[in-house]
Design a protein around this motif. Structure first.
Motif, PDB file in Angstrom:
ATOM      1  N   ALA A  11       0.831  -1.207   0.000  1.00  0.00           N
ATOM      2  CA  ALA A  11       0.000   0.000   0.000  1.00  0.00           C
ATOM      3  C   ALA A  11       0.861   1.251   0.000  1.00  0.00           C
ATOM      4  O   ALA A  11       0.621   2.199  -0.764  1.00  0.00           O
ATOM      5  CB  ALA A  11      -0.926  -0.007   1.214  1.00  0.00           C
ATOM      6  N   ASN A  12       1.882   1.281   0.853  1.00  0.00           N
ATOM      7  CA  ASN A  12       2.776   2.442   0.909  1.00  0.00           C
ATOM      8  C   ASN A  12       3.545   2.606  -0.396  1.00  0.00           C
ATOM      9  O   ASN A  12       3.662   3.710  -0.937  1.00  0.00           O
ATOM     10  CB  ASN A  12       3.761   2.294   2.067  1.00  0.00           C
ATOM     11  CG  ASN A  12       3.117   2.479   3.425  1.00  0.00           C
ATOM     12  OD1 ASN A  12       1.980   2.910   3.526  1.00  0.00           O
ATOM     13  ND2 ASN A  12       3.842   2.145   4.469  1.00  0.00           N
ATOM     14  N   LEU A  25       2.792   1.653  -3.419  1.00  0.00           N
ATOM     15  CA  LEU A  25       1.945   2.114  -4.518  1.00  0.00           C
ATOM     16  C   LEU A  25       1.410   3.524  -4.290  1.00  0.00           C
ATOM     17  O   LEU A  25       1.197   4.272  -5.240  1.00  0.00           O
ATOM     18  CB  LEU A  25       0.803   1.123  -4.737  1.00  0.00           C
ATOM     19  CG  LEU A  25       1.256  -0.224  -5.319  1.00  0.00           C
ATOM     20  CD1 LEU A  25       0.123  -1.243  -5.294  1.00  0.00           C
ATOM     21  CD2 LEU A  25       1.780  -0.054  -6.735  1.00  0.00           C
ATOM     22  N   LEU A  26       1.210   3.896  -3.023  1.00  0.00           N
ATOM     23  CA  LEU A  26       0.782   5.273  -2.724  1.00  0.00           C
ATOM     24  C   LEU A  26       1.856   6.269  -3.152  1.00  0.00           C
ATOM     25  O   LEU A  26       1.574   7.223  -3.892  1.00  0.00           O
ATOM     26  CB  LEU A  26       0.491   5.427  -1.233  1.00  0.00           C
ATOM     27  CG  LEU A  26       0.251   6.873  -0.763  1.00  0.00           C
ATOM     28  CD1 LEU A  26      -1.071   7.399  -1.311  1.00  0.00           C
ATOM     29  CD2 LEU A  26       0.274   6.963   0.761  1.00  0.00           C
ATOM     30  N   GLU A  62       2.253   6.392  -6.931  1.00  0.00           N
ATOM     31  CA  GLU A  62       1.204   7.167  -7.591  1.00  0.00           C
ATOM     32  C   GLU A  62       1.425   8.665  -7.413  1.00  0.00           C
ATOM     33  O   GLU A  62       1.164   9.459  -8.326  1.00  0.00           O
ATOM     34  CB  GLU A  62      -0.168   6.774  -7.041  1.00  0.00           C
ATOM     35  CG  GLU A  62      -1.314   7.496  -7.722  1.00  0.00           C
ATOM     36  CD  GLU A  62      -2.684   7.105  -7.190  1.00  0.00           C
ATOM     37  OE1 GLU A  62      -3.664   7.782  -7.543  1.00  0.00           O
ATOM     38  OE2 GLU A  62      -2.771   6.132  -6.418  1.00  0.00           O
ATOM     39  N   TYR A  92      -6.564   3.755   4.185  1.00  0.00           N
ATOM     40  CA  TYR A  92      -6.599   2.955   2.964  1.00  0.00           C
ATOM     41  C   TYR A  92      -7.951   2.253   2.856  1.00  0.00           C
ATOM     42  O   TYR A  92      -8.046   1.031   2.917  1.00  0.00           O
ATOM     43  CB  TYR A  92      -5.464   1.924   2.979  1.00  0.00           C
ATOM     44  CG  TYR A  92      -4.077   2.499   2.844  1.00  0.00           C
ATOM     45  CD1 TYR A  92      -3.559   2.829   1.592  1.00  0.00           C
ATOM     46  CD2 TYR A  92      -3.270   2.700   3.961  1.00  0.00           C
ATOM     47  CE1 TYR A  92      -2.279   3.346   1.454  1.00  0.00           C
ATOM     48  CE2 TYR A  92      -1.978   3.214   3.833  1.00  0.00           C
ATOM     49  CZ  TYR A  92      -1.492   3.536   2.581  1.00  0.00           C
ATOM     50  OH  TYR A  92      -0.223   4.048   2.447  1.00  0.00           O
ATOM     51  N   PRO A 129      -4.542   4.367  -3.726  1.00  0.00           N
ATOM     52  CA  PRO A 129      -3.756   3.175  -3.408  1.00  0.00           C
ATOM     53  C   PRO A 129      -4.699   2.015  -3.126  1.00  0.00           C
ATOM     54  O   PRO A 129      -5.905   2.218  -2.931  1.00  0.00           O
ATOM     55  CB  PRO A 129      -2.992   3.592  -2.144  1.00  0.00           C
ATOM     56  CG  PRO A 129      -3.886   4.590  -1.493  1.00  0.00           C
ATOM     57  CD  PRO A 129      -4.532   5.341  -2.624  1.00  0.00           C
ATOM     58  N   THR A 166      -6.538  -1.476   1.936  1.00  0.00           N
ATOM     59  CA  THR A 166      -5.665  -2.282   2.785  1.00  0.00           C
ATOM     60  C   THR A 166      -6.285  -2.461   4.159  1.00  0.00           C
ATOM     61  O   THR A 166      -6.596  -1.490   4.830  1.00  0.00           O
ATOM     62  CB  THR A 166      -4.275  -1.615   2.929  1.00  0.00           C
ATOM     63  OG1 THR A 166      -3.757  -1.358   1.626  1.00  0.00           O
ATOM     64  CG2 THR A 166      -3.309  -2.520   3.672  1.00  0.00           C
ATOM     65  N   ALA A 216       2.660  -3.720  -8.222  1.00  0.00           N
ATOM     66  CA  ALA A 216       3.828  -3.144  -7.543  1.00  0.00           C
ATOM     67  C   ALA A 216       5.146  -3.590  -8.161  1.00  0.00           C
ATOM     68  O   ALA A 216       6.198  -3.073  -7.801  1.00  0.00           O
ATOM     69  CB  ALA A 216       3.796  -3.531  -6.070  1.00  0.00           C
TER      70      ALA A 216
END
Length: 217
Positions: free
Chosen positions: A65-66, A68-69, A72, A118, A139, A142, A212
């Protein structure tokens, strides 16, 4: 099972019922030089590579998650793998890490600042935390769930009885009161629906790993 060989498989277990599910929040120390996502973006753009996020395990959902955040957002933020959640908190306290994604109770316990959740919608027990979606980024959703499983081959009547008793317990006033103190909420799901969630989650995580770049298509 998507990224490593294990001595068991998803079919080694029988789903009985889900107890809870809670979404992850991106936490940052209150001493950080930003107060929200917008000011965080501005600061990191001025200092690419200076900051890092801690995770309690390489390639776990919070790591993805981090990753891809920040991808982005086009931000260069380093990854600091730590030994469990306590290691992440220690890294935050010493200034070696500046971000950590975990469920709401963690941020409340350690007095951290929330930058976003998330989740597609705000959490009912944390309505003050904005979603990333409403802040213009998407993202992957999660969350952490916990449930009860039994070994493969457990008779169906036992699984059904566990599921029925689980519904009574998870929806009881006593458990709801306890969970409220822990800053989370019960989320019962019966055996059939929980099994569908469990198997879908394995596929969903596979697609996230591909997005990812951890796995090839």
């Amino acid at each position: 099972p998507n990224i490593q060989k294990l001595p068991y498989s998803p079919d080694s277990f029988v789903s009985c019922f889900r107890v809870l599910q809670d979404h992850s929040v991106l936490w940052t120390p209150k001493t950080a030089p930003w107060t929200d996502l917008k000011s965080m973006i501005a600061e990191i753009k001025k200092n690419p590579g200076k900051y890092c996020y801690a995770t309690s395990g390489v390639n776990n959902p919070a790591h993805m998650a981090n990753l891809l955040l920040f991808k982005e957002l086009g931000l260069k933020v380093r990854h600091l793998p730590s030994n469990g959640g306590s290691g992440c908190i220690q890294a935050m306290n010493t200034g070696n890490a500046h971000f950590y994604a975990d469920v709401p109770p963690v941020g409340r316990t350690y007095d951290l600042r929330a930058l976003g959740v998330y989740s597609p919608e705000r959490l009912p027990h944390c309505p003050d935390i904005p979603t990333f979606k409403e802040q213009g980024v998407n993202p992957p959703e999660t969350y952490v769930w916990q449930g009860i499983f039994a070994p493969k081959g457990t008779p169906r009547e036992i699984v059904d009885k566990l599921s029925a008793v689980g519904e009574q317990v998870v929806n009881s006033p006593e458990l709801k009161e306890l969970f409220a103190k822990l800053d989370t909420i019960p989320a019962y799901m019966n055996a059939q629906d929980f099994d569908a969630l469990y198997r879908n989650e394995i596929k969903r995580q596979h697609d996230i790993y591909v997005q990812a770049g951890v796995l090839k298509q």
